[in-house]
Design an enzyme around this catalytic site. Structure first.
Site, PDB file in Angstrom:
ATOM      1  CG  ASP A  37     -41.727   8.908  46.172  1.00 54.13           C
ATOM      2  OD1 ASP A  37     -41.063   8.252  45.346  1.00 54.13           O
ATOM      3  OD2 ASP A  37     -42.718   8.435  46.787  1.00 54.13           O
ATOM      4  CG  ASP A  58     -51.187  11.992  46.137  1.00 54.42           C
ATOM      5  OD1 ASP A  58     -51.100  11.529  44.964  1.00 54.42           O
ATOM      6  OD2 ASP A  58     -52.046  11.607  46.932  1.00 54.42           O
ATOM      7  CB  VAL A  59     -48.359  12.240  40.907  1.00 55.30           C
ATOM      8  CG1 VAL A  59     -46.886  12.575  41.011  1.00 55.30           C
ATOM      9  CG2 VAL A  59     -48.607  10.757  41.152  1.00 55.30           C
ATOM     10  CG  ASN A  85     -40.939   6.793  37.085  1.00 52.11           C
ATOM     11  OD1 ASN A  85     -40.903   5.802  36.365  1.00 52.11           O
ATOM     12  ND2 ASN A  85     -40.622   6.768  38.373  1.00 52.11           N
ATOM     13  CE1 TYR A 153     -48.439  -0.622  36.203  1.00 54.66           C
ATOM     14  CE2 TYR A 153     -48.440  -1.849  34.142  1.00 54.66           C
ATOM     15  CZ  TYR A 153     -47.763  -1.105  35.096  1.00 54.66           C
ATOM     16  OH  TYR A 153     -46.432  -0.821  34.932  1.00 54.66           O
ATOM     17  CE  LYS A 157     -47.797   2.275  33.911  1.00 49.93           C
ATOM     18  NZ  LYS A 157     -47.131   3.477  34.423  1.00 49.93           N
ATOM     19  CB  THR A 188     -38.415  -4.315  41.398  1.00 43.14           C
ATOM     20  OG1 THR A 188     -39.446  -5.276  41.178  1.00 43.14           O
ATOM     21  CG2 THR A 188     -38.444  -3.291  40.295  1.00 43.14           C
TER      22      THR A 188
HETATM   23  N1  NAD Z   1     -40.985  -2.346  37.554  1.00 43.62           N
HETATM   24  C1  NAD Z   1     -41.389  -2.777  36.371  1.00 43.62           C
HETATM   25  O1  NAD Z   1     -41.222  -3.933  35.999  1.00 43.62           O
HETATM   26  C2  NAD Z   1     -42.070  -1.787  35.433  1.00 43.62           C
HETATM   27  C3  NAD Z   1     -42.284  -2.149  34.092  1.00 43.62           C
HETATM   28  C4  NAD Z   1     -42.902  -1.260  33.236  1.00 43.62           C
HETATM   29  C5  NAD Z   1     -43.336  -0.029  33.722  1.00 43.62           C
HETATM   30  N2  NAD Z   1     -43.119   0.304  35.022  1.00 43.62           N
HETATM   31  C6  NAD Z   1     -43.580   1.613  35.482  1.00 43.62           C
HETATM   32  O2  NAD Z   1     -42.450   2.358  35.912  1.00 43.62           O
HETATM   33  C7  NAD Z   1     -42.842   3.293  36.914  1.00 43.62           C
HETATM   34  C8  NAD Z   1     -41.952   3.105  38.129  1.00 43.62           C
HETATM   35  O3  NAD Z   1     -42.043   1.776  38.563  1.00 43.62           O
HETATM   36  P1  NAD Z   1     -41.069   1.139  39.666  1.00 43.62           P
HETATM   37  O4  NAD Z   1     -41.026  -0.318  39.425  1.00 43.62           O
HETATM   38  O5  NAD Z   1     -39.819   1.917  39.706  1.00 43.62           O
HETATM   39  O6  NAD Z   1     -41.974   1.390  40.984  1.00 43.62           O
HETATM   40  P2  NAD Z   1     -41.565   1.545  42.532  1.00 43.62           P
HETATM   41  O7  NAD Z   1     -42.751   1.049  43.292  1.00 43.62           O
HETATM   42  O8  NAD Z   1     -40.218   0.975  42.813  1.00 43.62           O
HETATM   43  O9  NAD Z   1     -41.485   3.140  42.691  1.00 43.62           O
HETATM   44  C9  NAD Z   1     -42.611   3.964  42.507  1.00 43.62           C
HETATM   45  C10 NAD Z   1     -42.443   5.221  43.339  1.00 43.62           C
HETATM   46  O10 NAD Z   1     -43.611   6.037  43.114  1.00 43.62           O
HETATM   47  C11 NAD Z   1     -44.042   6.558  44.349  1.00 43.62           C
HETATM   48  N3  NAD Z   1     -45.472   6.850  44.292  1.00 43.62           N
HETATM   49  C12 NAD Z   1     -46.503   5.955  44.302  1.00 43.62           C
HETATM   50  N4  NAD Z   1     -47.672   6.611  44.298  1.00 43.62           N
HETATM   51  C13 NAD Z   1     -47.381   7.939  44.278  1.00 43.62           C
HETATM   52  C14 NAD Z   1     -48.168   9.121  44.288  1.00 43.62           C
HETATM   53  N5  NAD Z   1     -49.511   9.064  44.318  1.00 43.62           N
HETATM   54  N6  NAD Z   1     -47.538  10.322  44.275  1.00 43.62           N
HETATM   55  C15 NAD Z   1     -46.190  10.392  44.258  1.00 43.62           C
HETATM   56  N7  NAD Z   1     -45.389   9.306  44.269  1.00 43.62           N
HETATM   57  C16 NAD Z   1     -45.983   8.091  44.273  1.00 43.62           C
HETATM   58  C17 NAD Z   1     -43.719   5.482  45.373  1.00 43.62           C
HETATM   59  O11 NAD Z   1     -43.652   6.024  46.682  1.00 43.62           O
HETATM   60  C18 NAD Z   1     -42.372   4.956  44.857  1.00 43.62           C
HETATM   61  O12 NAD Z   1     -41.291   5.659  45.427  1.00 43.62           O
HETATM   62  C19 NAD Z   1     -44.320   3.025  37.164  1.00 43.62           C
HETATM   63  O13 NAD Z   1     -45.088   3.944  36.412  1.00 43.62           O
HETATM   64  C20 NAD Z   1     -44.506   1.616  36.670  1.00 43.62           C
HETATM   65  O14 NAD Z   1     -45.835   1.369  36.283  1.00 43.62           O
HETATM   66  C21 NAD Z   1     -42.508  -0.547  35.891  1.00 43.62           C
END
Ligand code: NAD
Length: 254
Positions: A37, A58-59, A85, A153, A157, A188
């Site tokens: 992370d 940082d990804v 992810n 976004y 995706k 969330t």
């Molecule tokens: N939450 C939803 O409803 C939902 C629905 C469909 C898809 N998604 C996708 O699921 C994935 C996770 O979503 P979530 O809701 O768990 O998000 P979240 O914000 O709870 O967690 C995301 C994590 O990624 C980390 N992060 C952000 N930028 C980063 C970077 N540059 N390098 C490394 N780490 C980084 C953040 O610090 C955080 O810990 C994402 O790709 C999101 O687009 C989420």
């Protein structure tokens, strides 16, 4: 179930939400989990909780991504599972008419370029092993249009989906499976806060979900653990929808 006994799994964005729930599930199923992370505090907490290893990465940075997989391999001896992810959905990514080029590019970098980098650096380890499972997080918006747009976004995706399909096909005979996970909306803290303030906004979305509620992160994690495991040995190149039926629905139950 111990389907992931001694498998080495790298999870990006493991500090929160779907990534954190998956770190927990992977560890429960016996995996050694590398929690990556950009948020050090959250990442360390996750790694400590699951008895894994934290890597600050940082990804969007290729050196960080290469170091992340190298660290996993040097510490545990293999890279069996990559759950790519990490992603963002910032408020300045909105309608195409409002979204500036900076927001567009930032979202493409974190959501799409990151998946390119993670796959590029994970696959060589898996090729040497003749085995591996990659799960890239896309979204249900990769397969459906929304009038409440987040244009970069959605495009990012869609890119994750197409890239995962292609990699799944390209590397299938080397024992490497690549699938795109397409979650529906997840319950969330951010979503809860938003919808508590604006129930109409919540209702506008809930009406489209046959199941009648948002997903829990643990339900998404269960699907990721399945895709990561040998139970999914014949599943590759798929768009794996975990969406409560949204993408199949016309009229939903009252
Ligand atoms: N939450 C939803 O409803 C939902 C629905 C469909 C898809 N998604 C996708 O699921 C994935 C996770 O979503 P979530 O809701 O768990 O998000 P979240 O914000 O709870 O967690 C995301 C994590 O990624 C980390 N992060 C952000 N930028 C980063 C970077 N540059 N390098 C490394 N780490 C980084 C953040 O610090 C955080 O810990 C994402 O790709 C999101 O687009 C989420």
């Amino acid at each position: 179930m111990q389907r992931l006994q001694d498998r080495v799994a790298v999870i990006t964005g493991a500090g929160s939400g779907i990534g954190l729930a998956t770190a927990r599930r992977f560890a429960e199923e016996g995996a050694r989990v590398v929690c990556a992370d950009v948020d050090e505090e959250a990442g360390v907490k996750a790694a400590n909780e699951v008895g894994g290893l934290f890597v600050k990465a940082d990804v969007t940075d290729e050196d960080d991504v290469a170091r992340m997989f190298r660290t996993a391999f040097d510490t545990y001896g293999s890279v069996d599972i990559a759950f790519n992810n990490a992603g963002i959905s910032p408020p300045d990514d909105d309608s195409i008419l409002e979204t500036g080029i900076d927001a567009w590019r930032r979202v493409q970098e974190v959501n799409l370029t990151s998946v390119y980098l993670c796959c590029k650096h994970a696959i060589p380890y898996m090729q040497r092993q003749g085995k591996g499972s990659i799960i890239n997080t896309a979204s249900f918006v990769a397969v459906m249009g929304s009038a409440t747009s987040q244009i970069s976004y959605t495009a990012s995706k869609g890119g994750v989906l197409a890239m995962s399909r292609e990699l799944g096909v390209q590397f299938a005979r080397e024992g490497i499976r690549v699938n795109a996970l397409c979650p529906g909306p997840v319950n969330t803290p951010l979503l809860q806060e938003l919808f508590a303030k604006d129930p109409e906004r919540a209702q506008r979305r809930l009406v489209h979900i046959p199941v009648g509620r948002f997903a829990e992160a643990s339900e998404i994690a269960a699907a990721v653990a399945f895709l990561a495991s040998d139970d999914a040995s014949f599943i590759t190149g798929s768009e794996f929808l975990v969406d409560g039926g949204i993408s199949g629905a016309y009229v939903t139950p009252l």
